[in-house]
Design a protein around this motif. Structure first.
Motif, PDB file in Angstrom:
ATOM      1  N   PRO A  90       0.819  -1.242   0.000  1.00  0.00           N
ATOM      2  CA  PRO A  90       0.000   0.000   0.000  1.00  0.00           C
ATOM      3  C   PRO A  90       0.841   1.276   0.000  1.00  0.00           C
ATOM      4  CG  PRO A  90       0.093  -0.910   2.201  1.00  0.00           C
ATOM      5  CD  PRO A  90       0.800  -1.898   1.322  1.00  0.00           C
ATOM      6  N   LEU A  91       2.202   1.139   0.228  1.00  0.00           N
ATOM      7  CA  LEU A  91       3.060   2.312   0.332  1.00  0.00           C
ATOM      8  C   LEU A  91       3.889   2.432  -0.942  1.00  0.00           C
ATOM      9  CD1 LEU A  91       4.069   4.563   2.315  1.00  0.00           C
ATOM     10  CD2 LEU A  91       5.931   2.982   2.895  1.00  0.00           C
ATOM     11  N   GLU A  92       3.759   3.576  -1.637  1.00  0.00           N
ATOM     12  CA  GLU A  92       4.520   3.801  -2.865  1.00  0.00           C
ATOM     13  C   GLU A  92       5.564   4.880  -2.622  1.00  0.00           C
ATOM     14  OE1 GLU A  92       3.904   5.402  -7.457  1.00  0.00           O
ATOM     15  OE2 GLU A  92       2.171   5.133  -6.140  1.00  0.00           O
ATOM     16  N   PHE A  93       6.811   4.563  -2.836  1.00  0.00           N
ATOM     17  CA  PHE A  93       7.889   5.536  -2.690  1.00  0.00           C
ATOM     18  C   PHE A  93       7.906   6.481  -3.889  1.00  0.00           C
ATOM     19  CE2 PHE A  93      12.255   6.481  -4.107  1.00  0.00           C
ATOM     20  CZ  PHE A  93      12.621   7.370  -3.108  1.00  0.00           C
ATOM     21  N   VAL A 136      13.259  13.979   4.470  1.00  0.00           N
ATOM     22  CA  VAL A 136      11.845  14.052   4.137  1.00  0.00           C
ATOM     23  C   VAL A 136      11.618  13.047   3.013  1.00  0.00           C
ATOM     24  CG1 VAL A 136       9.955  15.462   3.249  1.00  0.00           C
ATOM     25  CG2 VAL A 136      11.651  16.479   4.791  1.00  0.00           C
ATOM     26  N   VAL A 137      10.751  12.080   3.287  1.00  0.00           N
ATOM     27  CA  VAL A 137      10.457  11.038   2.301  1.00  0.00           C
ATOM     28  C   VAL A 137       9.051  11.299   1.776  1.00  0.00           C
ATOM     29  CG1 VAL A 137      10.346   8.580   1.839  1.00  0.00           C
ATOM     30  CG2 VAL A 137      11.823   9.434   3.672  1.00  0.00           C
ATOM     31  N   THR A 138       8.945  11.442   0.462  1.00  0.00           N
ATOM     32  CA  THR A 138       7.633  11.635  -0.151  1.00  0.00           C
ATOM     33  C   THR A 138       7.104  10.269  -0.598  1.00  0.00           C
ATOM     34  OG1 THR A 138       8.277  13.823  -0.925  1.00  0.00           O
ATOM     35  CG2 THR A 138       6.334  12.815  -1.953  1.00  0.00           C
ATOM     36  N   VAL A 139       5.884   9.936  -0.200  1.00  0.00           N
ATOM     37  CA  VAL A 139       5.286   8.638  -0.514  1.00  0.00           C
ATOM     38  C   VAL A 139       3.821   8.839  -0.878  1.00  0.00           C
ATOM     39  CG1 VAL A 139       6.819   7.405   1.080  1.00  0.00           C
ATOM     40  CG2 VAL A 139       4.572   8.220   1.878  1.00  0.00           C
ATOM     41  N   ARG A 140       3.214   7.776  -1.385  1.00  0.00           N
ATOM     42  CA  ARG A 140       1.759   7.702  -1.507  1.00  0.00           C
ATOM     43  C   ARG A 140       1.324   6.514  -0.680  1.00  0.00           C
ATOM     44  NH1 ARG A 140       3.089   8.861  -6.937  1.00  0.00           N
ATOM     45  NH2 ARG A 140       2.356  10.939  -7.611  1.00  0.00           N
ATOM     46  N   LEU A 141       0.448   6.754   0.271  1.00  0.00           N
ATOM     47  CA  LEU A 141      -0.075   5.692   1.108  1.00  0.00           C
ATOM     48  C   LEU A 141      -1.523   5.478   0.735  1.00  0.00           C
ATOM     49  CD1 LEU A 141       0.312   3.706   3.437  1.00  0.00           C
ATOM     50  CD2 LEU A 141      -0.335   5.554   5.029  1.00  0.00           C
ATOM     51  N   ASN A 142      -1.778   4.295   0.184  1.00  0.00           N
ATOM     52  CA  ASN A 142      -3.121   3.991  -0.328  1.00  0.00           C
ATOM     53  C   ASN A 142      -3.587   5.058  -1.318  1.00  0.00           C
ATOM     54  OD1 ASN A 142      -3.436   1.600   1.217  1.00  0.00           O
ATOM     55  ND2 ASN A 142      -3.924   2.883   3.014  1.00  0.00           N
ATOM     56  N   GLY A 143      -2.628   5.547  -2.130  1.00  0.00           N
ATOM     57  CA  GLY A 143      -2.921   6.531  -3.174  1.00  0.00           C
ATOM     58  C   GLY A 143      -2.853   7.970  -2.728  1.00  0.00           C
ATOM     59  N   GLU A 144      -2.727   8.227  -1.423  1.00  0.00           N
ATOM     60  CA  GLU A 144      -2.702   9.600  -0.909  1.00  0.00           C
ATOM     61  C   GLU A 144      -1.256  10.042  -0.709  1.00  0.00           C
ATOM     62  OE1 GLU A 144      -3.939  12.064   3.128  1.00  0.00           O
ATOM     63  OE2 GLU A 144      -4.887  10.114   2.688  1.00  0.00           O
ATOM     64  N   ARG A 145      -0.884  11.197  -1.304  1.00  0.00           N
ATOM     65  CA  ARG A 145       0.485  11.707  -1.227  1.00  0.00           C
ATOM     66  C   ARG A 145       0.745  12.262   0.172  1.00  0.00           C
ATOM     67  NH1 ARG A 145       4.168  13.529  -5.355  1.00  0.00           N
ATOM     68  NH2 ARG A 145       5.694  15.038  -4.529  1.00  0.00           N
ATOM     69  N   ALA A 198      10.116  -4.210   1.839  1.00  0.00           N
ATOM     70  CA  ALA A 198      10.038  -5.036   3.043  1.00  0.00           C
ATOM     71  C   ALA A 198       8.937  -4.538   3.973  1.00  0.00           C
ATOM     72  CB  ALA A 198      11.389  -5.037   3.759  1.00  0.00           C
ATOM     73  N   VAL A 199       8.837  -3.230   4.145  1.00  0.00           N
ATOM     74  CA  VAL A 199       7.803  -2.657   5.010  1.00  0.00           C
ATOM     75  C   VAL A 199       6.415  -2.962   4.447  1.00  0.00           C
ATOM     76  CG1 VAL A 199       6.818  -0.493   5.858  1.00  0.00           C
ATOM     77  CG2 VAL A 199       9.297  -0.866   5.962  1.00  0.00           C
ATOM     78  N   ASN A 200       6.260  -2.863   3.141  1.00  0.00           N
ATOM     79  CA  ASN A 200       4.972  -3.194   2.523  1.00  0.00           C
ATOM     80  C   ASN A 200       4.549  -4.618   2.835  1.00  0.00           C
ATOM     81  OD1 ASN A 200       3.734  -1.004   1.148  1.00  0.00           O
ATOM     82  ND2 ASN A 200       5.370  -1.032  -0.392  1.00  0.00           N
ATOM     83  N   LYS A 201       5.514  -5.548   2.798  1.00  0.00           N
ATOM     84  CA  LYS A 201       5.170  -6.945   3.105  1.00  0.00           C
ATOM     85  C   LYS A 201       4.744  -7.082   4.566  1.00  0.00           C
ATOM     86  CE  LYS A 201       7.838 -10.223   1.340  1.00  0.00           C
ATOM     87  NZ  LYS A 201       6.971 -10.926   0.385  1.00  0.00           N
ATOM     88  N   MET A 202       5.291  -6.222   5.439  1.00  0.00           N
ATOM     89  CA  MET A 202       4.950  -6.304   6.849  1.00  0.00           C
ATOM     90  C   MET A 202       3.581  -5.701   7.143  1.00  0.00           C
ATOM     91  SD  MET A 202       7.124  -4.982  10.162  1.00  0.00           S
ATOM     92  CE  MET A 202       6.816  -3.262   9.897  1.00  0.00           C
ATOM     93  N   ILE A 203       3.206  -4.611   6.448  1.00  0.00           N
ATOM     94  CA  ILE A 203       1.986  -3.893   6.817  1.00  0.00           C
ATOM     95  C   ILE A 203       0.772  -4.336   6.002  1.00  0.00           C
ATOM     96  CG2 ILE A 203       3.313  -1.894   7.582  1.00  0.00           C
ATOM     97  CD1 ILE A 203       2.541  -0.451   5.002  1.00  0.00           C
ATOM     98  N   ARG A 204       0.962  -5.211   5.043  1.00  0.00           N
ATOM     99  CA  ARG A 204      -0.186  -5.651   4.240  1.00  0.00           C
ATOM    100  C   ARG A 204      -1.217  -6.354   5.110  1.00  0.00           C
ATOM    101  NH1 ARG A 204       2.583  -8.152  -1.276  1.00  0.00           N
ATOM    102  NH2 ARG A 204       2.859  -6.164  -2.361  1.00  0.00           N
TER     103      ARG A 204
END
Length: 552
Positions: free
Chosen positions: A442-445, A459-468, A546-552
């Motif tokens: 769900p986390l896009e770098f 500062v890390v810019t990501v999209r979490l579930n599509g939200e920037r 790795a974090v994505n696999k943990m939080i899915r």
């Protein structure tokens, strides 16, 4: 199996101990090879080869290095006669190759045989008659002396007809069904034939002792060969030959023991084709010698090509577990075997002039035209991390850390077990990419930037579930700062971050690849992989995966 008592041991031991061959450790030199594919092999085919196919097969045998080739029984049929004439008249027999023809001890057959040889440069005329107790009593109903007379008469006829041939003619005699013949009688009949031919060291003859039907354990056959070798007349003028069949599944052992016992020549076929269970397999014999560091004096460097031609021309099939040639003989499915092979091959890298000693591989498959990838390690539900990791490394350049290999190994085995099928290297690659590489849900770098004050600020810019979103964090290094930003903003916790990286070189230019493993609070380990032209970006992508696999 209630009828076992109707069988008796129908072979005959030598009248004296003949066991000197047991003191020899290995065969020091390849015997002379004589291919009988075009006679014994051809007559055993469901559909015998056509003239064109026999010519192609003959030319293949020449390329493989055979110096003696039995081409047929020219008096038996017009097809066999025509084949021999084609070889001679089209000048297809190299000067260093001797053809061999077979004949019974019958005057008109011998005459026809020599007619077929007109114009030949080098030939062996192979005379045979059956000598066993069963053949004498049941088939010919003749006494020993009458059987001897058949052989002696044929030997005289060969000698007379050979005077009419300009080429170099060598004689061979076989007491057919030797293994069911009393050894003293086999010796007598061979010596009587030798007395007719009067061989010399400059003009040797061949005495061939066939296991026409394999009747004993191999050590008995070897003792029979040794006894004959020790008691044949004109021994320095005789080439002792063996021709084992495979009725008991011991054709290879019979031939090897026979050579240890004094045989100087072996008649056999490619891949063991022949009547009933077949002739002895010269390919296996030759590569057995090769595996002991002995020059087999045959060119078997492209065994898959040889096998393909053999199967096309004979319409026979080489089994998957056939020694050396079988599709699966170098293949490991077992995890422990794969791991040992992979480590053995890796250990050899960069080392020169090493004696071959890779676990589970008696010879280097590449020496006979086989490839490591796809031939050596294949993956199913029984496979392990070593083999799976090795395939990824060899074909795609991924050098997984040991713990990640184990993690991925369980993933692949689960797929194979669920689908109940073998998993190809391409499928392994696809599974790896899907499960570990640059995961974006769900986390896009998106990107990152750093400031170095006390430690590193990011500062890390990501999209979490599509939200920037922008995550801030600090740490002792750049990767640690990003790791802290992810944990604080996602409200997750992990420890024991493991990191390795290398250049991805196989077919991928200079991209960097990173592997990261993290351990959740419950002890579960999660792995991710990142690929990018920039090493730092590949590291962040691996961590996010790795974090994505943990939080899915």
């Amino acid at each position: 199996m209630r009828n076992y008592d109707k069988y008796a041991r129908g072979y005959f031991m030598p009248p004296e101990p003949s066991l000197n061959w047991t003191r020899k450790e290995y065969i020091e030199e390849a015997p002379a090879w004589c291919s009988v594919d075009l006679r014994d092999g051809n007559q055993a085919l469901i559909v015998p080869m056509s003239l064109e196919e026999k010519l192609e097969f003959f030319q293949m045998l020449v390329r493989l290095g055979f110096k003696e080739i039995e081409v047929g029984f020219p008096a038996a049929s017009e097809t066999e006669f025509a084949f021999l004439r084609a070889l001679i008249e089209q000048n297809l027999i190299p000067d260093d190759v001797t053809i061999q023809v077979l004949t019974q001890s019958r005057e008109h057959i011998i005459a026809k045989t020599f007619e077929s040889l007109q114009g030949v440069k080098n030939a062996v005329v192979h005379l045979y008659n059956s000598t066993s107790v069963a053949q004498r009593e049941q088939v010919f109903r003749k006494s020993k002396e009458e059987i001897v007379d058949i052989a002696v008469t044929g030997a005289k006829l060969l000698k007379e007809h050979a005077k009419e041939i300009e080429g170099n003619i060598q004689f061979e005699y076989s007491p057919e069904s030797f293994t069911g013949t009393e050894i003293e009688f086999a010796l007598e009949i061979c010596n009587r034939v030798l007395d007719v031919w009067q061989p010399t060291p400059d003009h040797k003859v061949i005495v061939n002792l066939p296991a026409t039907v394999s009747m004993s354990m191999p050590h008995v056959y070897a003792s029979q060969i040794e006894y004959m070798s020790n008691h044949l007349k004109y021994r320095d003028s005789v080439i002792l030959s063996v021709h084992p069949h495979n009725d008991r599944g011991t054709g290879i052992a019979d031939a090897e023991f026979g050579v240890l016992a004094g045989a100087q020549r072996v008649e056999g076929t490619l891949f063991g084709n022949g009547e009933r269970t077949g002739n002895v397999d010269i390919v296996t014999l030759a590569l057995n010698l090769y595996s002991h560091g002995v020059d087999p004096k045959l060119n078997l460097e492209n065994l898959p090509e040889i096998q393909a031609a053999y199967e096309r021309l004979t319409r026979m099939r080489v089994g998957e577990r056939h020694p050396y040639a079988g599709e699966l003989v170098f293949t490991a499915f077992s995890g422990s075997h794969q791991d040992a092979i992979a480590k053995g091959l890796n250990w050899r890298e960069g080392k020169d002039n090493l004696i071959w000693s890779v676990p589970y591989l008696p010879i280097d498959p590449k020496d006979i035209g086989r490839e490591y990838e796809g031939d050596i390690i294949r993956i199913n539900s029984q496979s392990g991390k070593g083999g799976i990791g090795y395939l990824l490394q060899q074909k795609y350049g991924f050098d997984l850390p040991p713990k990640m290999r184990e993690n991925f190994g369980y993933c692949v085995k689960s797929v194979s077990d669920r689908l109940h099928k073998e998993i190809s290297s391409e499928e392994i690659y696809d599974i790896f990419v899907e499960e570990y590489v640059n995961i974006q849900s769900p986390l896009e770098f998106v990107n990152f930037h750093f400031e170095q004050q006390e430690g590193y600020q990011t500062v890390v810019t990501v999209r979490l579930n599509g939200e920037r979103q922008e995550f801030k964090g600090s740490g002792n290094g750049r990767l640690d700062a990003i790791s802290q930003a992810l944990q604080q903003n996602l409200n997750v916790s992990y420890a024991n971050l493991k990191y390795t990286e290398h250049a991805l070189e196989v077919g991928s230019g200079s991209r960097a690849i990173s592997y990261i493993g993290i351990t959740a609070s419950d002890g579960t380990e999660y792995w991710g992989c990142g690929i990018d032209a920039d090493i730092m970006t590949s590291s962040v992508k691996a961590l996010v995966s790795a974090v994505n696999k943990m939080i899915r």
